[in-house]
Scaffold this active site. Structure first.
Site, PDB file in Angstrom:
ATOM      1  N   ASP A  63       0.853  -1.177   0.000  1.00  0.00           N
ATOM      2  CA  ASP A  63       0.000   0.000   0.000  1.00  0.00           C
ATOM      3  C   ASP A  63       0.895   1.235   0.000  1.00  0.00           C
ATOM      4  OD1 ASP A  63      -3.252   0.365   0.867  1.00  0.00           O
ATOM      5  OD2 ASP A  63      -1.983   2.140   1.018  1.00  0.00           O
ATOM      6  N   ARG A  68      -0.725   3.546   7.160  1.00  0.00           N
ATOM      7  CA  ARG A  68      -1.494   2.305   7.146  1.00  0.00           C
ATOM      8  C   ARG A  68      -0.573   1.094   7.309  1.00  0.00           C
ATOM      9  NH1 ARG A  68      -6.090  -0.652   7.911  1.00  0.00           N
ATOM     10  NH2 ARG A  68      -6.732  -1.889   6.114  1.00  0.00           N
ATOM     11  N   THR A 114     -12.366   1.944  -6.705  1.00  0.00           N
ATOM     12  CA  THR A 114     -12.793   2.474  -7.999  1.00  0.00           C
ATOM     13  C   THR A 114     -14.011   3.368  -7.768  1.00  0.00           C
ATOM     14  OG1 THR A 114     -13.957   0.358  -8.302  1.00  0.00           O
ATOM     15  CG2 THR A 114     -11.888   0.659  -9.493  1.00  0.00           C
ATOM     16  N   CYS A 289     -20.161   0.810  -2.835  1.00  0.00           N
ATOM     17  CA  CYS A 289     -20.666  -0.335  -3.620  1.00  0.00           C
ATOM     18  C   CYS A 289     -22.000  -0.006  -4.271  1.00  0.00           C
ATOM     19  CB  CYS A 289     -20.788  -1.574  -2.731  1.00  0.00           C
ATOM     20  SG  CYS A 289     -19.203  -2.265  -2.233  1.00  0.00           S
TER      21      CYS A 289
END
Length: 450
Positions: A63, A68, A114, A289
């Site tokens: 990443d 993180r 995305t 989503c």
């Protein structure tokens, strides 16, 4: 390490000496005897995947977010999807921000977000950048699997050319691809990666078999092998588009029944007594989503000259629910003779769903903005959300504990059904005549809910 050197030498040498497709496949068959997995992107999708693979295979989690990575090295997951014990069980998993570490892998899995832009158009910038990263580290015979939600055709039409350009390798000769759509449900401790059936696919029949076997080794619920990458991509977007349309229908019913003085949930409870009634709940449709994926499908359809009707209608209706809730609250406050300007309103929850810290594409922000247009004084209370992230994303301050709340509010919107809210005595914060709009019917005795 010796095995990896021999494998790559064999794959490259045979490519130089004979038929490219046949030779690359021979190198691949030797290589898949030992999967070395690189997961690119360690968010809600990538981390659970890396952890499961890290229990059985040498796995590198990559990443670009250094904070993180440092947190994960300390066995802390800020998304709360993985606890310390789960992270520690992945003994073969290491974390890195150095893409050069990925060069030891032979199977790459891309799990970057995305999103959509402000015009509701797909934004695959992160996907293309991840493909560039893979292109810089990939070797002959390697496999690249995408899990990010895309429109049908994106893997082979948009991502593969990037890998080819950066790596100098040829698709389905020197490297291969697969697509296995993510089915992670943030905040859900029952439906986890190993217990959700996985759709898989590959760029050749042999690769499809390899990808399917790889996922089958970690997914207890089993796999479904789609006949092509495009079919697997399409399956993902229609899963969430279907839910979006059905929720839009119920949301529209809630608007109609509100005018009739009928409670929508009473109607649904009665309708559910029929065996084949599809059970959906009204509510805010945000997140990364259901509130995003349908736009990927409509974008592709429009690029081919077809303007979707039902999908876009559902999106418009669901995108307007936040403003609808705020307007209904104001109307009810007016009926109870509250002064709207400078009234104190409490908004409970800003994450896109319950028991989850994710604030991406939260439709609660639409409620807040509409109430601000009415010049209300708004307190936002959410024990799950990160205050710094909310400030960066939306420019808003939030309260994370009851200690920061006012003693009395003229209006309360219960926007998210966090378990912590269910344990809270909301009556302590009601001013005389307070209007409670309980979006998810958390308390059961509110003035109104969807």
């Amino acid at each position: 390490m010796t095995i990896a050197i021999e494998i790559r030498f064999a794959a490259t040498y045979r490519y130089d000496m004979g038929n490219p497709c046949q030779i690359a496949m021979q190198g691949r068959r030797r290589m898949i005897m030992e999967h070395r997995i690189g997961v690119v992107g360690l968010g809600y999708v990538g981390l659970p995947l890396a952890v499961e693979f890290g229990k059985k295979y040498h796995t590198i989690g990559f990443d670009i977010n250094e904070t993180r990575i440092n947190e994960l090295r300390s066995s802390f997951d800020r998304t709360h999807e993985m606890d310390r014990e789960e992270l520690d069980r992945a003994q073969l998993l290491t974390y890195t921000t150095d893409e050069n570490d990925l060069k030891s892998c032979n199977t790459y899995i891309v799990t970057v977000p995305t999103p959509i832009d402000i015009f509701n158009r797909p934004d695959i910038t992160l996907l293309l950048k991840a493909s560039e990263t893979v292109g810089r580290v990939i070797s002959p015979g390697d496999i690249v699997i995408y899990e990010s939600t895309v429109y049908p055709g994106a893997t082979e039409e948009d991502c593969v050319p990037v890998i080819e350009r950066v790596s100098g390798l040829t698709y389905n000769q020197n490297f291969f691809c697969g697509y296995s759509p993510e089915r992670i449900n943030p905040g859900d401790k029952k439906h986890r990666l190993p217990t959700i059936k996985k759709v898989t696919s590959g760029s050749t029949p042999e690769i499809a078999e390899t990808v399917d076997a790889l996922y089958a080794s970690i997914v207890e619920a089993g796999t479904h092998r789609a006949p092509s990458i495009r079919v697997a991509e399409a399956a993902k977007v229609i899963e969430n588009a279907q839910r979006d349309i059905n929720i839009a229908f119920i949301n529209e019913l809630s608007m109609i029944f509100a005018r009739m003085g009928i409670r929508t949930r009473d109607v649904l409870e009665a309708a559910r007594t029929k065996w084949n009634f599809l059970s959906f709940e009204p509510g805010l449709v945000g997140g990364h989503c259901i509130g995003v994926d349908p736009y990927y499908l409509t974008h592709k359809a429009e690029s081919m000259g077809y303007i979707p009707q039902i999908i876009l209608a559902g999106r418009r209706l669901n995108d307007g629910m936040g403003r609808y809730v705020a307007t209904q609250l104001i109307k009810m406050m007016v009926k109870k003779a509250h002064r709207i300007t400078d009234s104190n309103v409490l908004v409970m929850g800003i994450t896109f769903k319950e028991n989850c810290p994710d604030i991406r594409n939260s439709k609660v922000i639409d409620i807040i903005r509409q109430l601000k247009d009415f010049a209300c004084n708004i307190d936002i209370f959410d024990p799950f959300a990160d205050p710094g992230e909310v400030k960066r994303e939306y420019g808003l301050e939030i309260v994370t504990s009851e200690a920061g709340l006012k003693p009395r509010y003229e209006g309360i919107v219960v926007a998210v059904s966090h378990d912590e809210f269910r344990r809270l005595d909301i009556n302590r914060y009601k001013a005389p005549g307070c209007v409670v709009y309980d979006v998810k019917n958390v308390y059961g005795d509110s003035d109104e809910y969807l």
